[in-house]
Design an enzyme around this catalytic site. Sequence first.
Site, mmCIF file in Angstrom:
data_model
loop_
_atom_site.group_PDB
_atom_site.id
_atom_site.type_symbol
_atom_site.label_atom_id
_atom_site.label_comp_id
_atom_site.label_asym_id
_atom_site.label_seq_id
_atom_site.Cartn_x
_atom_site.Cartn_y
_atom_site.Cartn_z
ATOM 1 C CE1 TYR A 31 -4.997 -67.563 -76.595
ATOM 2 C CE2 TYR A 31 -3.638 -67.700 -78.565
ATOM 3 C CZ TYR A 31 -3.789 -67.851 -77.204
ATOM 4 O OH TYR A 31 -2.737 -68.293 -76.443
ATOM 5 C CD GLU A 179 -0.597 -75.470 -70.509
ATOM 6 O OE1 GLU A 179 -0.628 -75.796 -71.712
ATOM 7 O OE2 GLU A 179 -1.517 -74.828 -69.971
ATOM 8 C CG LEU A 203 -4.392 -75.199 -75.139
ATOM 9 C CD1 LEU A 203 -5.806 -74.632 -75.052
ATOM 10 C CD2 LEU A 203 -3.520 -74.287 -75.976
HETATM 11 N N1 PDD Z 1 0.124 -71.148 -77.665
HETATM 12 N N2 PDD Z 1 -0.242 -74.496 -73.874
HETATM 13 C C1 PDD Z 1 -0.419 -73.164 -73.915
HETATM 14 C C2 PDD Z 1 -0.740 -72.449 -72.652
HETATM 15 C C3 PDD Z 1 -0.299 -72.459 -75.130
HETATM 16 O O1 PDD Z 1 -0.502 -71.133 -75.160
HETATM 17 C C4 PDD Z 1 0.036 -73.191 -76.309
HETATM 18 C C5 PDD Z 1 0.198 -72.517 -77.640
HETATM 19 C C6 PDD Z 1 0.211 -74.581 -76.218
HETATM 20 C C7 PDD Z 1 0.522 -75.426 -77.439
HETATM 21 O O2 PDD Z 1 -0.618 -75.577 -78.246
HETATM 22 P P1 PDD Z 1 -0.493 -75.785 -79.826
HETATM 23 O O3 PDD Z 1 0.424 -76.926 -80.044
HETATM 24 O O4 PDD Z 1 -1.881 -76.083 -80.255
HETATM 25 O O5 PDD Z 1 0.057 -74.500 -80.420
HETATM 26 C C8 PDD Z 1 0.055 -75.200 -74.996
HETATM 27 C C9 PDD Z 1 0.134 -70.388 -78.886
HETATM 28 C C10 PDD Z 1 1.150 -70.821 -79.885
HETATM 29 C C11 PDD Z 1 0.183 -68.914 -78.549
HETATM 30 O O6 PDD Z 1 -0.453 -68.544 -77.573
HETATM 31 O O7 PDD Z 1 0.791 -68.137 -79.281
#
Ligand code: PDD
Length: 287
Positions: A31, A179, A203
């Site tokens: 996703y 993270e 991620l």
């Molecule tokens: N999640 N690490 C993890 C495990 C995440 O699920 C997310 C974001 C991030 C930050 O990534 P980004 O800056 O690209 O949103 C880091 C989204 C927001 C979610 O699962 O809803």
Amino acid sequence: MTVFLNGKFLPLSEAHISPLDRGFLFGDGVYEVIPVYAGKLFRGNQHLDRLQNSLNGIRLTNPHSKQEWTGILEELIARQPHDNLSIYLQVTRGADNKRDHSFPGNDIQPTVFIMANELKTAPVATTQDGVCAITQPDDRWEHCDIKAITLLANILLRQQATDQGCAETILIRDGIVIEGAASNVFVVTGKLIKTPNKGHQMLTGITRDLVLEIAASQNIETVECDIAVDELLGADEVWISSSTKEVLPVTSIDGKQIGDGTPGPVWQELISYYADYKKRLVAGEIS
Ligand code: PDD
């Protein structure tokens, strides 16, 4: 709410998938969450590149070209009642006529589902006081660079923070910060901004990369490196970042105050540049 399912725009109440969908049976899918400000995709290109990486990671052919994805997303955005949105886009390996761990044949089409929810800005208290976090051992798998829909570990880890009235759980492997359960982490000492190295264990957040890009453009020093738990707890500032939270100051971790317990000066500076970047995007000065 109008959603997109397998080539069609339709009301959510009419969007149905098979119980044999491999996303439902196995969590076999990936996703993206993409923010939209004033109707404009924010870092859409980077999100679609990461989607491709995730699809490669699970050996699933991308059902759409980048141009097609952009067209679908823009049409979905145009059909929403709100201007600021959080787009949720999911691709699963589709529905076979049986449950089998091995991949189905090539005749099975992936399931593509996209919805858009209103994206609300962080409550004032959050940015005035910061948020609290807890730490927990990272017990997830070794492919966290794939944005997989299989989020059971992340959910259980996040819920522990929620149970304690906190906003996030910061994950630790072998004494090193990885993270958050759904965010990336930054640690500031003096004026130096540090964030964990990219790799399979985390991620690579699109927001994280933008923070590094904005800092570089303002000659603020950043470094991607291992960060020990002691360094996290002893930092002047800690931030978490994600597409839905942007960049939030963390002012307490495991009940211990971070810095002076208020959002720090480096965050204040960075977040004002971040807000400028958003304004320029909305004004069409950058894409
Ligand atoms: N999640 N690490 C993890 C495990 C995440 O699920 C997310 C974001 C991030 C930050 O990534 P980004 O800056 O690209 O949103 C880091 C989204 C927001 C979610 O699962 O809803």
